[in-house]
Design a protein around this motif. Structure first.
Motif, mmCIF file in Angstrom:
data_model
loop_
_atom_site.group_PDB
_atom_site.id
_atom_site.type_symbol
_atom_site.label_atom_id
_atom_site.label_comp_id
_atom_site.label_asym_id
_atom_site.label_seq_id
_atom_site.Cartn_x
_atom_site.Cartn_y
_atom_site.Cartn_z
ATOM 1 N N SER A 16 15.912 -42.820 -59.653
ATOM 2 C CA SER A 16 15.875 -43.144 -58.224
ATOM 3 C C SER A 16 14.583 -43.877 -57.871
ATOM 4 O O SER A 16 14.559 -44.734 -56.989
ATOM 5 C CB SER A 16 16.018 -41.872 -57.379
ATOM 6 O OG SER A 16 17.258 -41.259 -57.678
ATOM 7 N N CYS A 35 18.386 -34.603 -57.489
ATOM 8 C CA CYS A 35 18.278 -34.899 -56.066
ATOM 9 C C CYS A 35 19.213 -36.043 -55.683
ATOM 10 O O CYS A 35 19.535 -36.217 -54.530
ATOM 11 C CB CYS A 35 16.839 -35.176 -55.651
ATOM 12 S SG CYS A 35 16.297 -36.789 -56.092
ATOM 13 N N THR A 36 19.660 -36.804 -56.685
ATOM 14 C CA THR A 36 20.637 -37.851 -56.368
ATOM 15 C C THR A 36 22.026 -37.276 -56.564
ATOM 16 O O THR A 36 22.521 -37.177 -57.669
ATOM 17 C CB THR A 36 20.455 -39.064 -57.293
ATOM 18 O OG1 THR A 36 19.089 -39.417 -57.284
ATOM 19 C CG2 THR A 36 21.288 -40.238 -56.843
ATOM 20 N N ASP A 72 22.591 -46.281 -58.660
ATOM 21 C CA ASP A 72 21.795 -45.128 -59.095
ATOM 22 C C ASP A 72 22.728 -43.926 -59.180
ATOM 23 O O ASP A 72 23.464 -43.637 -58.244
ATOM 24 C CB ASP A 72 20.703 -44.876 -58.036
ATOM 25 C CG ASP A 72 19.813 -43.703 -58.394
ATOM 26 O OD1 ASP A 72 19.746 -43.336 -59.578
ATOM 27 O OD2 ASP A 72 19.180 -43.159 -57.469
HETATM 28 MG MG MG Z 1 17.835 -39.608 -58.862
#
Ligand code: MG
Ligand code: GTP
Length: 362
Positions: A16, A35-36, A72
């Motif tokens: 990210s 977190c993505t 991503d």
């Molecule tokens: Mg990420």
């Protein structure tokens, strides 16, 4: 069309962060794995000094650079294909990309957990590549099950595809990515819908800290050489911070220069990726635009024209061509014309990197 790149890598490898550095789009970046959780897509326009130089000759026109799309996804962990972590389900998100960007963690930072405890580029790369293999196996096995019956009835196309799929499954079993199986164009055509991940070209991004290259980036470089993959070192966090802080391209360059970097991550990555995909860039100065276009090396003039307008291919009569530098050195289109430097070329002309092209159509 903009080329697209899918980011893969272990959790906390910095995907990210690299995404942000490339797109300055502000995907959520946090110091904990996963977190993505939604795939992010971003578009980055490609800075191009040749286009800038051409644009200075025609300041009244709009400058239109080429663009890349970056996707991503969530980090992959060992066992993703058996449902570990979140990564496997997102691999499908990158089916459609033109190349895979494999982000490898090369920054030691005790504050940022590493999924297996310590940094080891060779092992880390292997974990991720294994997941790509497993994803392809899953895709191929599913397809095999679907066409087996049809092949048994004697359907010729199905039989050909089945034997290709069995060949691929066998190769993957031996640890060979599809891109290195030497498939013929007609075989690749059969895989158009399946879009296996290991058939895509790979570019390794060694994501390192502010200080730049280190023993880990060296290891990634070595592996890239062994695997015939592209390779770029990016100081991910630093570049992301600069991308976000800088208001203009000039400001960004100034910040980068303070760190001894002459070009941004985006420029270096795009160059490496275009090289990997064997693309060339040409320019047009038409109507209100000075514009850059990207096509595969070896593209002939009518096909290059079709990038601009599909009907240019059929209506193509001839093209006038000049290397960008000659136009810039002449100082104006008029001076160049007077010097008789525009070359007239026909249907067979292969577009060269840096050509300025004026298409003449019926
Ligand atoms: Mg990420
Ligand atoms: N020290 C240091 N930290 C970095 C660097 N690059 C990224 N990080 C940090 O590492 C953490 C993880 O980075 P992300 O970019 O979120 O990692 P990711 O690969 O997207 O992780 P997932 O989405 O969980 O798979 C963040 O806290 C980043 O700020 C770097 O070059 N140096």
């Amino acid at each position: 069309m903009a080329k697209s790149f899918g980011l893969v890598g272990l959790p906390n490898a910095g995907k990210s962060t690299i995404f942000n550095a490339l797109t300055a789009a502000g995907a959520k970046v946090e110091a904990y794995p996963f977190c993505t959780i939604e795939p992010h897509r971003g578009i980055a326009s490609v800075p191009d000094e040749r286009l800038d130089a051409l644009h200075r000759l025609f300041p009244e026109k709009k400058k239109v650079p080429t663009a890349i799309e970056v996707v991503d996804i969530a980090g992959l962990v060992k066992g993703a294909s058996q449902g570990e972590g979140l990564g496997n389900q997102f691999l499908a998100e990158i089916r459609g990309v033109d190349a895979v960007i494999h982000v490898v963690r090369c920054f030691p930072d005790p504050e940022i957990p590493h999924p297996t405890g310590d940094i080891d580029p060779r092992r880390d790369i292997e974990i991720v590549e294994t997941e790509l293999f497993l994803k392809d196996l899953e895709t191929l096995e599913r397809r095999k099950a679907r066409i087996e019956k049809l092949a048994k009835t004697g359907d010729k196309v199905a039989r050909e595809e089945l034997s290709l799929i069995e060949h691929l499954i066998d190769g993957i079993g031996k640890g060979i990515p599809i891109r290195r199986m030497g498939l013929k164009p007609e075989e690749l055509a059969l895989l158009k819908d399946l879009k296996p991940l290991t058939a895509k070209p790979v570019l390794y991004v060694a994501n390192t800290g502010d200080e730049g290259e280190n023993e880990y980036t060296q290891a990634v470089a070595e592996l890239a050489r062994e695997n015939g993959a592209g390779y770029v070192v990016i100081r991910g966090r630093l570049e992301a911070e600069i991308a976000e802080a800088a208001e203009t391209e000039e400001e960004r360059r100034a910040y980068l220069a303070e760190w001894g970097l002459s070009e941004s991550a985006l420029v270096r990555l795009v160059r490496a990726a275009y090289e990997l995909l064997d693309l060339v860039t040409f320019y047009t100065i038409e109507g209100p635009e000075v514009r850059a276009w990207t096509v595969p090396r070896g593209t002939v003039a009518p096909d290059a024209g079709a990038e601009i307008h599909t009907d240019f291919r059929d209506r193509f009569v001839l093209a006038e061509v000049v290397p960008w530098r000659e136009l810039v050195e002449a100082g104006s289109d008029k001076a160049l014309r007077e010097a008789g430097k525009w070359r007239r070329v026909g249907h067979d002309y292969e577009v060269q990197d840096g050509d300025v092209i004026h298409f003449i159509c019926a």
